[in-house]
Enzyme design. Structure first.
Site, mmCIF file in Angstrom:
data_model
loop_
_atom_site.group_PDB
_atom_site.id
_atom_site.type_symbol
_atom_site.label_atom_id
_atom_site.label_comp_id
_atom_site.label_asym_id
_atom_site.label_seq_id
_atom_site.Cartn_x
_atom_site.Cartn_y
_atom_site.Cartn_z
ATOM 1 N N GLN A 319 48.656 84.946 101.942
ATOM 2 C CA GLN A 319 49.291 85.574 100.777
ATOM 3 C C GLN A 319 48.760 84.960 99.488
ATOM 4 O O GLN A 319 48.583 83.747 99.419
ATOM 5 C CB GLN A 319 50.808 85.394 100.839
ATOM 6 C CG GLN A 319 51.466 86.031 102.061
ATOM 7 C CD GLN A 319 51.654 87.534 101.931
ATOM 8 O OE1 GLN A 319 51.451 88.119 100.875
ATOM 9 N NE2 GLN A 319 52.039 88.179 103.019
ATOM 10 N N GLU A 369 47.400 89.535 116.054
ATOM 11 C CA GLU A 369 46.503 89.569 114.895
ATOM 12 C C GLU A 369 45.111 89.943 115.370
ATOM 13 O O GLU A 369 44.662 89.474 116.407
ATOM 14 C CB GLU A 369 46.512 88.187 114.228
ATOM 15 C CG GLU A 369 45.392 87.900 113.254
ATOM 16 C CD GLU A 369 45.365 88.828 112.047
ATOM 17 O OE1 GLU A 369 46.430 89.091 111.435
ATOM 18 O OE2 GLU A 369 44.268 89.300 111.703
ATOM 19 N N ASP A 425 54.113 93.083 109.411
ATOM 20 C CA ASP A 425 53.613 92.845 108.047
ATOM 21 C C ASP A 425 52.204 93.416 107.945
ATOM 22 O O ASP A 425 51.225 92.686 107.826
ATOM 23 C CB ASP A 425 53.619 91.325 107.772
ATOM 24 C CG ASP A 425 53.189 90.986 106.351
ATOM 25 O OD1 ASP A 425 53.021 91.910 105.534
ATOM 26 O OD2 ASP A 425 53.033 89.789 106.059
ATOM 27 N N CYS A 452 53.154 95.693 101.804
ATOM 28 C CA CYS A 452 52.529 95.542 100.483
ATOM 29 C C CYS A 452 52.216 96.911 99.894
ATOM 30 O O CYS A 452 51.496 97.022 98.925
ATOM 31 C CB CYS A 452 51.276 94.681 100.587
ATOM 32 S SG CYS A 452 50.105 95.294 101.799
HETATM 33 N N1 SAH Z 1 51.957 88.065 108.091
HETATM 34 C C1 SAH Z 1 50.760 87.431 107.620
HETATM 35 C C2 SAH Z 1 49.589 88.396 107.428
HETATM 36 C C3 SAH Z 1 49.863 89.683 106.716
HETATM 37 S S1 SAH Z 1 48.438 90.559 106.167
HETATM 38 C C4 SAH Z 1 51.018 86.679 106.337
HETATM 39 O O1 SAH Z 1 52.019 86.892 105.674
HETATM 40 O O2 SAH Z 1 50.203 85.823 105.988
HETATM 41 C C5 SAH Z 1 48.086 91.651 107.445
HETATM 42 C C6 SAH Z 1 47.340 91.032 108.600
HETATM 43 O O3 SAH Z 1 47.174 92.054 109.569
HETATM 44 C C7 SAH Z 1 45.952 90.512 108.285
HETATM 45 O O4 SAH Z 1 45.833 89.210 108.793
HETATM 46 C C8 SAH Z 1 45.008 91.473 109.026
HETATM 47 O O5 SAH Z 1 43.861 90.826 109.520
HETATM 48 C C9 SAH Z 1 45.881 91.948 110.148
HETATM 49 N N2 SAH Z 1 45.619 93.292 110.689
HETATM 50 C C10 SAH Z 1 45.161 94.385 110.051
HETATM 51 N N3 SAH Z 1 45.184 95.448 110.862
HETATM 52 C C11 SAH Z 1 45.681 95.026 112.056
HETATM 53 C C12 SAH Z 1 45.952 95.674 113.305
HETATM 54 N N4 SAH Z 1 45.726 96.970 113.467
HETATM 55 N N5 SAH Z 1 46.468 94.930 114.296
HETATM 56 C C13 SAH Z 1 46.728 93.600 114.128
HETATM 57 N N6 SAH Z 1 46.473 92.951 112.965
HETATM 58 C C14 SAH Z 1 45.955 93.645 111.953
#
Ligand code: SAH
Length: 497
Positions: A319, A369, A425, A452
């Protein structure tokens, strides 16, 4: 102006208009005889002369040409480049109004896209959480590198909707250290005639400079994104990716906080900034940051006991606004309402930030992830924080979750097949429908949706609510002051039928 004349607005016409509203991209909205104008850089409450940039039948896009009467909500932007730069859209609007705009944006999306009733929303929405200091809040900057007309190396930000670089080494949303780091790299490039990457030809070496700072540790990471063209063994026998690399490194190494310097190799013709190949060329491959839990029910959201440390590598998501992130995560944690007995999923978990806070208050957490380096960071972060009840799967949420659910069919009672809580998220595009479908089939008591992008959030909330959930609480947290973006946390409760 007469009605029929308005049908004939054309490019470059100058129109006088009172601005009554703010559009989703931060533009001012005004009407002239039933014709709607979207005026870039005009602020709600202004009366302006606007120059039409693109005319359609019922509406037109325009640009602020002359301010006839300034809105009481106007404020003087701190950044001299704010009108050209595509980064900020709301700097001329008073911060308190920015927050009102964002709250309203969330409500509008819930109504228009989610199909929720105003009264239903009013019953669950809490006031947006603003920032105490809406400048210098970003811990991450990604500066594009280019060449100006005189042939000098420049870095800055893209002008809105273009790839023209507006030179600026000191964005006032970012940390002050950015400037010196960028100046060192640019001076090195100029000294040794190192080329910047040219998007049209695909030639040139340096594409972007990524800088990240751990606010609570002071650790700084620099990652230079290069077009792999230049690489050889240096005198030391070590691989060099940038001409006179050791000289550059010795200049960067002395800057305060410098912890990690790496290169990322990206040879693709793409808008994606980072290449997948990363080489640490000085210091540590990661930086660290600490996040403290806050008490969201007390005035000023004071920090309470628990804090966790996170290792962050260049390719991992983290973030960008650490102070607001503490509030966001604390809110998500409060919404999850954990007692210590629960089994839960944390989808789109990045480096495991939310997962590890959940794990300290639950029995078992499973994170998902898709970026391999982020999953490695998440596992290391669990170890470093002494957390043993968090497990991480690498893959896409929309693939991992359905296959887990189907593969474990014989374990109808399995905790993770029917978890207590699912936290999601996702990135701006929201959750994939296969992911949402499985979430509904898993029938957790609660779903915590951290988003977001309120438009895709509203779309996904409609699907989840139609699948047996109701919104219990929803609250926006401003992570991105001066931009139109807003972060939202929503708590959904399963309706027992
Ligand atoms: N919850 C974490 C990350 C949120 S950002 C935090 O607050 O730090 C969203 C994350 O989802 C990123 O790390 C991105 O790499 C991952 N992402 C994007 N598409 C995805 C998918 N289809 N499946 C799993 N992860 C994904």
């Amino acid at each position: 102006m007469g009605k029929h004349m308005c049908q004939h607005f054309k490019k470059n016409d100058i129109v006088t208009v009172a601005i009554e509203d703010i559009g989703t991209e931060g533009e001012g909205i005004g009407r002239v005889d039933g014709f709607t104008l979207f005026v870039k850089d005009a602020v709600m409450g202004d009366v302006v002369e606007a120059r039409i940039t693109k005319a359609k039948k019922q509406y037109a896009y325009a640009r602020l040409e002359r301010l006839l009467s300034a809105s009481p909500f106007r404020t003087s932007p701190r950044c001299p480049h704010y009108r050209q730069c595509g980064g900020c859209q709301l700097q001329a609007l008073d911060y308190a109004r920015q927050l009102e705009f964002k709250q309203q944006k969330v409500i509008n999306h819930l109504i228009r896209i989610g199909g929720f009733d105003r009264s239903e929303i009013d019953g669950v929405i809490e006031p947006i959480i603003g920032m105490e200091e809406p400048y210098r809040y970003r811990n991450k900057a990604q500066y594009p590198v280019g060449t100006d007309r005189e042939g000098h190396v420049v870095t800055g930000f893209y002008a809105g909707r273009t790839h023209t670089i507006v030179p600026n080494t000191d964005c006032c949303l970012g940390v002050e250290e950015n400037r010196e780091i960028l100046e060192v790299i640019i001076a090195h490039m100029e000294k040794y005639l190192i080329t910047s990457y040219d998007e049209t030809t695909g030639r040139g070496l340096v594409r972007h400079i990524l800088i990240r700072k751990g606010f609570s540790t002071g650790e700084i990471m620099v990652c230079v994104v290069i077009n792999g063209g230049w690489s050889r063994k240096g005198f030391s026998g070590r691989e060099e990716y940038i001409p006179h690399q050791s000289e550059l490194l010795s200049e960067l190494a002395v800057l305060s906080g410098m912890t990690s310097v790496s290169v990322s190799i990206n040879t693709e013709k793409t808008n994606v900034i980072m290449g997948k190949e990363i080489h640490t060329i000085w210091g540590s491959p990661v930086i660290h940051d600490m996040i403290h839990v806050r008490d969201m029910r007390r005035e000023g959201f004071p920090r309470t006991g628990q804090k966790l440390t996170f290792a962050i590598s260049p390719l991992s998501f983290y973030q960008v606004n650490p102070i607001q992130t503490e509030k966001l995560y604390s809110l998500a944690l409060e919404y999850a309402g954990l007692t210590g007995q629960e089994a839960l999923w944390d989808l789109y978990c990045g480096i495991g930030t939310i997962s590890l806070f959940l794990a300290s208050k639950a029995r078992q957490v499973c994170g998902v992830e898709m970026i391999p380096q982020a999953v490695e960071d998440a596992r290391a972060n669990a170890r470093e924080n002494g957390i043993s009840n968090a497990l991480f799967y690498m893959g896409k949420a929309e693939e991992v979750l359905p296959s887990f659910y189907e593969d474990n069919q014989k374990y109808e009672q399995s905790d993770l097949r029917h978890p207590d809580v699912i936290v999601v998220d996702p990135p701006r595009k929201g959750c994939d429908s296969a992911c949402l479908r499985t979430m509904i089939e898993m029938r957790p008591n609660r779903i915590i949706y951290v988003s977001c992008d309120s438009a895709t959030l509203a779309r996904d909330l409609r699907i989840l609510c139609d699948g047996g959930y109701k919104m219990e609480k929803i609250r926006a947290v401003d992570q991105f002051g001066h931009t139109v973006h807003v972060e939202v946390a929503c708590c959904l409760q399963r309706v027992i039928s």
